[in-house]
Design a protein around this motif. Structure first.
Motif, PDB file in Angstrom:
ATOM      1  N   ARG A 130       0.998  -1.113  -0.143  1.00 14.99           N
ATOM      2  CA  ARG A 130      -0.057   0.101  -0.156  1.00 14.99           C
ATOM      3  C   ARG A 130       0.979   1.205   0.068  1.00 14.99           C
ATOM      4  O   ARG A 130       1.619   1.561   0.962  1.00 14.99           O
ATOM      5  N   LEU A 131       0.699   2.190  -1.090  1.00 19.66           N
ATOM      6  CA  LEU A 131       1.512   3.319  -1.164  1.00 19.66           C
ATOM      7  C   LEU A 131       0.743   4.734  -0.843  1.00 19.66           C
ATOM      8  O   LEU A 131      -0.511   4.516  -1.117  1.00 19.66           O
ATOM      9  N   LEU A 132       1.435   5.391   0.058  1.00 16.03           N
ATOM     10  CA  LEU A 132       0.882   6.621   0.288  1.00 16.03           C
ATOM     11  C   LEU A 132       1.810   7.765  -0.689  1.00 16.03           C
ATOM     12  O   LEU A 132       3.128   7.619  -0.304  1.00 16.03           O
ATOM     13  N   CYS A 133       1.376   8.553  -1.592  1.00 19.71           N
ATOM     14  CA  CYS A 133       2.198   9.347  -2.399  1.00 19.71           C
ATOM     15  C   CYS A 133       1.647  10.763  -2.373  1.00 19.71           C
ATOM     16  O   CYS A 133       0.599  11.166  -1.990  1.00 19.71           O
ATOM     17  N   LEU A 134       2.854  11.738  -1.704  1.00 15.77           N
ATOM     18  CA  LEU A 134       2.590  13.164  -1.624  1.00 15.77           C
ATOM     19  C   LEU A 134       3.255  13.958  -2.683  1.00 15.77           C
ATOM     20  O   LEU A 134       4.380  13.681  -3.411  1.00 15.77           O
ATOM     21  N   ASP A 135       2.760  15.066  -3.089  1.00 16.84           N
ATOM     22  CA  ASP A 135       3.274  15.922  -4.231  1.00 16.84           C
ATOM     23  C   ASP A 135       2.793  17.308  -3.955  1.00 16.84           C
ATOM     24  O   ASP A 135       1.698  17.837  -3.900  1.00 16.84           O
ATOM     25  N   ILE A 136       3.956  18.081  -3.737  1.00 16.77           N
ATOM     26  CA  ILE A 136       3.514  19.531  -3.766  1.00 16.77           C
ATOM     27  C   ILE A 136       3.808  20.263  -4.857  1.00 16.77           C
ATOM     28  O   ILE A 136       4.972  20.381  -5.141  1.00 16.77           O
ATOM     29  N   GLY A 137       2.958  20.820  -5.383  1.00 13.20           N
ATOM     30  CA  GLY A 137       3.061  21.763  -6.517  1.00 13.20           C
ATOM     31  C   GLY A 137       2.963  23.268  -6.216  1.00 13.20           C
ATOM     32  O   GLY A 137       3.103  23.675  -5.091  1.00 13.20           O
ATOM     33  N   GLY A 138       3.014  24.178  -7.150  1.00  9.11           N
ATOM     34  CA  GLY A 138       2.996  25.573  -7.105  1.00  9.11           C
ATOM     35  C   GLY A 138       1.533  25.812  -6.528  1.00  9.11           C
ATOM     36  O   GLY A 138       1.398  26.858  -5.552  1.00  9.11           O
ATOM     37  N   GLY A 139       0.428  25.434  -6.929  1.00  8.71           N
ATOM     38  CA  GLY A 139      -0.848  25.611  -6.518  1.00  8.71           C
ATOM     39  C   GLY A 139      -1.388  24.655  -5.543  1.00  8.71           C
ATOM     40  O   GLY A 139      -2.564  25.349  -4.967  1.00  8.71           O
ATOM     41  N   SER A 140      -1.246  23.663  -5.580  1.00  2.45           N
ATOM     42  CA  SER A 140      -2.043  22.308  -4.705  1.00  2.45           C
ATOM     43  C   SER A 140      -0.871  21.335  -4.234  1.00  2.45           C
ATOM     44  O   SER A 140       0.025  21.049  -4.601  1.00  2.45           O
ATOM     45  N   GLU A 142      -1.317  17.256  -3.563  1.00  5.62           N
ATOM     46  CA  GLU A 142      -1.895  15.987  -3.874  1.00  5.62           C
ATOM     47  C   GLU A 142      -1.540  14.939  -3.256  1.00  5.62           C
ATOM     48  O   GLU A 142      -0.187  14.780  -2.782  1.00  5.62           O
ATOM     49  N   LEU A 143      -2.445  14.304  -2.711  1.00 14.61           N
ATOM     50  CA  LEU A 143      -2.162  13.113  -1.992  1.00 14.61           C
ATOM     51  C   LEU A 143      -3.222  11.816  -2.563  1.00 14.61           C
ATOM     52  O   LEU A 143      -4.130  12.141  -2.808  1.00 14.61           O
ATOM     53  N   ALA A 144      -2.444  10.671  -2.546  1.00 17.55           N
ATOM     54  CA  ALA A 144      -3.173   9.558  -3.116  1.00 17.55           C
ATOM     55  C   ALA A 144      -2.564   8.169  -2.205  1.00 17.55           C
ATOM     56  O   ALA A 144      -1.486   8.149  -1.820  1.00 17.55           O
ATOM     57  N   VAL A 145      -3.592   7.277  -2.030  1.00 17.53           N
ATOM     58  CA  VAL A 145      -3.255   6.158  -1.290  1.00 17.53           C
ATOM     59  C   VAL A 145      -3.791   4.942  -1.955  1.00 17.53           C
ATOM     60  O   VAL A 145      -5.077   4.868  -2.384  1.00 17.53           O
ATOM     61  N   GLY A 146      -3.277   3.838  -1.873  1.00 19.04           N
ATOM     62  CA  GLY A 146      -3.674   2.680  -2.491  1.00 19.04           C
ATOM     63  C   GLY A 146      -2.988   1.389  -2.740  1.00 19.04           C
ATOM     64  O   GLY A 146      -1.712   1.594  -2.616  1.00 19.04           O
ATOM     65  N   VAL A 147      -3.422   0.215  -3.198  1.00 21.13           N
ATOM     66  CA  VAL A 147      -2.597  -1.087  -3.363  1.00 21.13           C
ATOM     67  C   VAL A 147      -2.417  -1.149  -4.881  1.00 21.13           C
ATOM     68  O   VAL A 147      -1.676  -2.504  -4.900  1.00 21.13           O
ATOM     69  N   ASP A 148      -3.131  -0.827  -5.509  1.00 21.28           N
ATOM     70  CA  ASP A 148      -3.218  -1.071  -7.182  1.00 21.28           C
ATOM     71  C   ASP A 148      -2.605   0.085  -7.627  1.00 21.28           C
ATOM     72  O   ASP A 148      -2.047   0.856  -7.079  1.00 21.28           O
ATOM     73  N   GLU A 149      -2.843   0.126  -8.945  1.00 25.88           N
ATOM     74  CA  GLU A 149      -2.228   1.164  -9.679  1.00 25.88           C
ATOM     75  C   GLU A 149      -3.307   2.444  -9.813  1.00 25.88           C
ATOM     76  O   GLU A 149      -3.042   3.623  -9.897  1.00 25.88           O
ATOM     77  N   GLU A 150      -4.472   1.980  -9.528  1.00 24.74           N
ATOM     78  CA  GLU A 150      -5.602   2.917  -9.385  1.00 24.74           C
ATOM     79  C   GLU A 150      -5.949   3.549  -7.965  1.00 24.74           C
ATOM     80  O   GLU A 150      -6.075   2.260  -7.130  1.00 24.74           O
TER      81      GLU A 150
END
Length: 336
Positions: A130-140, A142-150
């Protein structure tokens, strides 16, 4: 197949040219960046002004010409928060299309998170769990979590480093009061999202992408880019706290002198660090791994999935979904 990917972000316009063979990972061949800071050119009414639109048209035209010179068979062009949030985005997109021939697609924040998650999953593989992915951009953020590709959950919140710099700081460097108040405000903003993510389950691996996280990791001792993309890089909560105490007292000009800090992003480094710290605290994270792949690679990978025989209007397998990735209508992206 040689593929060009044009990413119009809040701060920069990035053209990435890759050698994209079927069944293989995309191999970068060329990378060109132009600093536009589109988000800073939105007026009080949230409209992108004439000068900003002119710059965007010129940059897209130049990027298209560069892609053609490099032998690209196709150019995928997309925009994120700055164009997405402009009140006159439809007019700007129509102008870009009319004057350059490039149909610039607009991604929703949620699908930014989904594409980035796909890239991270492909980088680490199924063994990452299970992955938890974080991404800080200029305007927002993003966070996503899951065990598949979706991912099971994907979120985009308006907590980008550039946005916070514009809206929360009036001084350079920010005052202690501005830092404290922003830290408290971020905790309030992140609490609802963190609660939803925790419900999904404990992640096996927590990963961060984007220039902001890479810079923060480098400033806390991670390997430089010269060590190659496979070098393991991490960002710890303790290291981040120490870094904030240091950089929050420095002007943007002084920050730009630090190794690993680009001049175009130095002014938003403190805000990015505060967002990173608040996110780690909200999710009780002690360490993040830095992944070299992010949104652009996710877009490329999904396109390659379709090139390999998948119908873009039908999920290739049970882990992928149908639907537009951008706004509905003529400017909606259709890569997933």
């Amino acid at each position: 197949m040689r593929l060009g990917v044009l990413d119009v972000g809040s701060n920069t316009v990035h053209l990435l040219v890759v050698d994209a063979h079927r069944g293989a990972h995309p191999t970068p061949m060329s990378s060109e960046k132009s600093v536009l800071r589109l988000a800073e050119q939105l007026d009080g009414s949230g409209l992108l002004g004439r000068e900003g639109a002119d710059q965007l048209v010129r940059t897209v035209a130049a990027s298209k010409a560069a892609a053609e010179r490099l032998g690209c068979e196709d150019l995928m062009a997309f925009a994120t928060s700055a164009v997405r949030e402009a009140g006159n985005s439809a007019e700007v997109l129509d102008r870009v299309r009319a004057e350059t021939g490039v149909d610039l697609q607009v991604l929703t924040g949620e699908d930014e998170a989904r594409y980035t998650f796909l890239a991270v999953r492909r980088w680490y593989g199924w063994s990452a769990g299970r992955l938890l992915c974080l991404d800080i951009g200029g305007g927002s953020l993003e966070l996503a979590v899951g065990v598949d590709e979706e991912p099971e959950e994907a979120f985009s919140v308006p907590l980008g480093a550039g946005r916070l710099t514009r809206t929360r700081f009036r001084n350079d460097p920010p005052t202690r009061a501005e830092v404290r108040e922003t830290t408290e405000w971020l905790a309030e903003q992140l609490a609802p999202v963190a609660k939803k993510i925790r419900r999904v389950g404990t992640p096996d691996r927590v990963v961060a992408t984007s220039k902001t996280f890479r810079t923060l990791a480098r400033l806390t001792g991670a390997a430089p880019s010269s060590a190659g993309p496979r070098a393991r890089r991490v960002l710890t909560d303790a290291g981040l706290r120490q870094l904030i105490a240091f950089v929050s007292r420095m002007s943007a000009a002084d920050l730009a002198e630090l190794e690993g800090v680009s001049a175009s992003r130095a002014h938003q480094l403190v805000a990015g660090a505060l967002v990173a710290e608040a996110t780690m605290r909200a999710l009780s994270l002690g360490e993040l791994e830095i992944c070299p792949w992010a949104l652009r690679e996710g877009v490329i990978l999904r396109r390659l999935d379709h090139t390999n025989g998948s119908d873009p209007d039908t999920p290739p397998d049970r882990t992928r979904r149908t639907g537009d990735t951008g706004r509905t209508g003529r400017h909606g992206a259709r890569w997933s």
